[in-house]
Write an enzyme that holds these catalytic residues in place. Structure first.
Site, PDB file in Angstrom:
ATOM      1  N   TYR A 174     -13.275  -2.634  44.884  1.00 55.82           N
ATOM      2  CA  TYR A 174     -12.836  -3.274  46.358  1.00 55.82           C
ATOM      3  C   TYR A 174     -11.206  -2.838  46.551  1.00 55.82           C
ATOM      4  CZ  TYR A 174     -16.888  -6.007  46.691  1.00 55.82           C
ATOM      5  OH  TYR A 174     -18.471  -6.351  46.656  1.00 55.82           O
ATOM      6  N   CYS A 361     -32.622 -17.565  45.047  1.00 54.46           N
ATOM      7  CA  CYS A 361     -32.856 -17.189  43.948  1.00 54.46           C
ATOM      8  C   CYS A 361     -34.292 -17.332  43.665  1.00 54.46           C
ATOM      9  CB  CYS A 361     -32.225 -18.431  42.890  1.00 54.46           C
ATOM     10  SG  CYS A 361     -32.723 -18.259  41.060  1.00 54.46           S
ATOM     11  N   LYS A 430     -37.715  -7.440  28.654  1.00 54.28           N
ATOM     12  CA  LYS A 430     -38.009  -8.203  29.580  1.00 54.28           C
ATOM     13  C   LYS A 430     -37.841  -9.859  28.994  1.00 54.28           C
ATOM     14  CE  LYS A 430     -38.973  -7.370  33.047  1.00 54.28           C
ATOM     15  NZ  LYS A 430     -40.296  -6.968  33.712  1.00 54.28           N
TER      16      LYS A 430
HETATM   17  S1  SF4 Z   1     -30.819 -12.655  39.217  1.00 58.39           S
HETATM   18 FE1  SF4 Z   1     -32.852 -13.535  39.974  1.00 58.39          FE
HETATM   19  S2  SF4 Z   1     -33.028 -15.416  38.657  1.00 58.39           S
HETATM   20 FE2  SF4 Z   1     -31.239 -14.824  38.319  1.00 58.39          FE
HETATM   21  S3  SF4 Z   1     -30.010 -15.919  39.900  1.00 58.39           S
HETATM   22 FE3  SF4 Z   1     -30.531 -13.818  40.961  1.00 58.39          FE
HETATM   23  S4  SF4 Z   1     -32.550 -14.347  41.769  1.00 58.39           S
HETATM   24 FE4  SF4 Z   1     -32.108 -16.045  40.470  1.00 58.39          FE
END
Ligand code: SF4
Ligand SMILES: Cc1cc2nc3c(=O)[nH]c(=O)nc-3n(C[C@H](O)[C@H](O)[C@H](O)COP(=O)(O)O)c2cc1C
Length: 646
Positions: A174, A361, A430
């Protein structure tokens, strides 16, 4: 207490913090579109303060309306009219003995003209970021001097509002960071050239803030430990910059990494392990006597404790971990690690914010909706709810129903819970998905859900249970197109591979379809020493994938020598391989292969849903059974259906 270091009080200049947990700045798009502090942004931060965070650093806060708009709806600190709102925010956070810093920001060359009414974006020099594709104009010397004043005004507004300090955003490419970087700053005036000149812009901001707000008003500076850009700001520059900042009276250094051109080192995709960049914070810490904050993909309390124990840093910054679970701190303090809902590093949160949408999220349906999704009504009264399918949608629904006092009775046809997410955890790197599934299973077992594995009850069995409601989260089935040879023994689906029903080693494999599952399964197969070719009908590999996730996996696939062929449509499977069509010039293509793996998405079967609806009064169709989606959509559907059940 188990985590002594984590819950030791901290010191930043004259300011004490209740522990070492920091929430680093994260843009949300929750404030009003004119920069107002509203109840949405207050509740979002307040939940993290209540959840045990010691210091919250707010999202990027605007100091300049001309060229400095970072996200459509962000906090502002460029006018005294913002003081009352910021004051309300600070006051609410202080109720939890949590401290709050305002992050002062200007996007510089990493902006887009569409965010600033079509004006040309501005930076130190006319050097374009390849991630943006817009040429910035060079700011005049007077403009830079004016910008220094705007940062100082921002800090004074923060102080007047009762904020505990400010953080100057001098990282991520930035504006301030781009002045520091020799790659983006080739100016010939007093703000370019030597290290001292490139540092001058930041030094003047710090000096001005300290002079006007007082030496005791805490100032944090967020710098990159390394931009990871050729010819850019590297670790040596970071160490030198941190030492120079200490001399200027800065109270704490927050070490991050990367620019938009190396974005996966700022906000890491799931393949990056905890601590991969801790060497950056460690090197900076060695060079200064003031405390160091750093994000190091910190997900687990024992790892956070270890970083503090080893003296890598003085404060642990957990961004996404606290989006996924606002109670991270309290749970760690209570030694209830298995109750922490882990972030899976899927990047869904940042993808939506950068698309101008509200933060979300994937694993926490309430993130960004704290005022909308308030307490769950505890009116389940022991009524049974049958849930068919133990993937994220079914388990999340079971969790919420159990909290509400219903008795979830969950059936999963596989021997383990997890559904398609369990398969998504099979490819390399994963493991965070497995952590999440372990969390969900722990929660629903602890909350008393009845779990039946390897069972698929039929209609009569479900009826016999006399459920109050039935939730169907059975997932979809693989799409198999009706093409010649598709039923051959040399054809299988990604599910067959990931469930290990089909094992392929040291063979020629063609993967048909390049979505996330196809690419990850291709990596899994490449790891088994197969020679893999991925074909994709559409013009681009990874259709619909978020670019940073795509870059991450494609980089690894290239290392394995996987061939990626876009615009290539499967027409026929033969014993020798596949016959396909080049979609650009419509010529025929033949690719020899021993094994063909189909990854063409999943479809749902509406018949069973219809039968359920005909036989029960309350039926919810969740996850892939209703609409094919990702973990985020599955979790959201599970949460909403379970909390809305009346
Ligand atoms: S990366 Fe995925 S699991 Fe982690 S905070 Fe962001 S949305 Fe949630
Ligand atoms: C949704 C989102 C928004 C972000 N916005 C900012 C921001 O406003 N300022 C900033 O310095 N970093 C920002 N970041 C980077 C985070 O502060 C942090 O460095 C990054 O997420 C890596 O740490 P983590 O793995 O603990 O999340 C953002 C990250 C996310 C996920």
């Amino acid at each position: 207490m188990k985590y002594q270091r984590l819950f030791e009080r901290g010191q930043i200049g004259c300011l004490e913090t209740k522990n070492r947990i920091v929430m680093p700045a994260m843009g949300t798009n929750l404030p009003g579109c004119n920069g107002e502090v509203n109840e949405e942004i207050i509740r979002y931060y307040e939940e993290r303060a209540e959840g045990g965070c010691g210091l919250i650093i707010t999202e990027i806060t605007r100091v300049d309306d001309e060229t400095g708009i970072g996200t459509p709806c962000q906090l502002c600190a460029n006018h005294i009219r913002y003081i009352p709102g910021l004051e309300r925010l600070a006051r609410r956070i202080h109720r939890y003995d949590t401290r709050i810093f305002l992050q002062l920001h200007h996007p510089g060359r990493e902006n887009r003209s569409k965010f600033i009414d079509g004006r040309q974006i501005a930076g130190p020099s006319p050097i374009m970021s390849s991630a943006i594709g817009e040429m910035p104009r060079e700011m005049t010397t007077e403009e830079v001097e004016g910008m220094v004043k705007k940062f100082i005004i921002g800090a004074n507004i923060a102080k007047a509002a009762g904020m505990d300090g400010v953080e100057i955003h001098a990282a991520h490419g930035y504006l301030v960071g781009s002045f520091l970087s020799p790659q983006s700053n080739i100016r010939t005036d007093k703000y370019g050239g030597s290290f001292e000149n490139r540092f001058r812009f930041l030094a003047e901001i710090v000096g001005g803030i300290k002079a006007s707000c007082g030496k005791k008003f805490p100032v944090s500076v967020r710098i990159d430990g390394d931009e990871f850009v050729p010819g850019g700001f590297g670790l040596e520059d970071a160490v030198k910059t941190a030492a120079a900042l200490e001399q200027l009276g800065v109270d704490v250094i927050n070490v991050s990494a990367g620019t938009y051109e190396t974005v996966n080192t700022i906000i890491e995709p799931t393949s990056y392990p905890q601590g991969w960049k801790k060497h950056l914070a460690a090197a900076v810490k060695k060079a200064v006597h003031i405390p160091v904050i750093a994000c190091d993909v910190i997900r687990k309390p024992d790892f956070a404790e270890q970083l503090l124990e080893e003296g890598i840093q003085d404060f642990v910054a957990l961004g996404r971990a606290q989006l996924a679970d606002p109670q991270w701190g309290n749970k760690a303090r209570a030694g209830k690690e298995e109750e922490i809902r882990p972030c899976i590093s899927c990047l869904y949160c940042i993808e939506d914010v950068l698309n101008g949408k509200i933060i979300k999220c994937a694993v926490n349906a309430r993130c960004g909706r704290e005022t909308e999704l308030t307490g769950l009504s505890k009116d389940g009264a022991g009524r049974r709810v049958v849930i068919l399918g133990g993937g994220p949608a079914g388990m999340e629904a079971a969790r919420v129903l159990a909290i509400r006092g219903f008795i979830p009775v969950l059936f999963e046809k596989q021997p383990v819970l997890g559904g398609s997410a369990r398969l998504a955890a099979v490819p390399p790197l994963k493991e965070k998905i497995t952590w999440y599934l372990e969390y969900l299973e722990h929660e629903i077992r602890t909350l008393g859900a009845e779990i039946h594995l390897e069972r698929e009850p039929d209609l009569e069995e479900i009826k016999a249970m006399e459920p109050y409601a039935v939730f169907s989260a059975v997932g979809g089935t693989n799409i198999i197109p009706p093409l010649p040879g598709i039923q051959g023994e040399n054809v299988c689906t990604v599910t067959d591979i990931l469930r290990k029903r089909v094992t392929v080693k040291e063979k020629n494999v063609v993967m048909v379809g390049s979505g996330m599952t196809g690419l990850e399964t291709a990596e899994f197969l490449a790891e088994q020493k197969n020679k893999v070719t991925v074909i994709e009908m559409l013009p681009n590999i990874g259709p619909g994938m978020y670019t940073p996730n795509l870059i991450d996996i494609v980089t690894r696939l290239k290392k394995y020598g996987v061939t990626l062929i876009p615009s290539c449509k499967l027409c026929e499977v033969t014993k020798a391989g596949v016959k396909a069509e080049n979609m650009k010039d419509h010529t025929a293509v033949e690719i020899p292969a021993d094994q063909i793996v189909l990854s063409l998405g999943v479809k749902n079967d509406p018949t069973f849903s219809r039968v359920l609806r005909e036989n029960f009064e309350r039926v919810c169709i969740l996850g892939d059974a209703s609409k094919v989606g990702r973990i985020a959509q599955a979790v959201q559907a599970g949460y909403e259906a379970a909390s809305d059940l009346r």
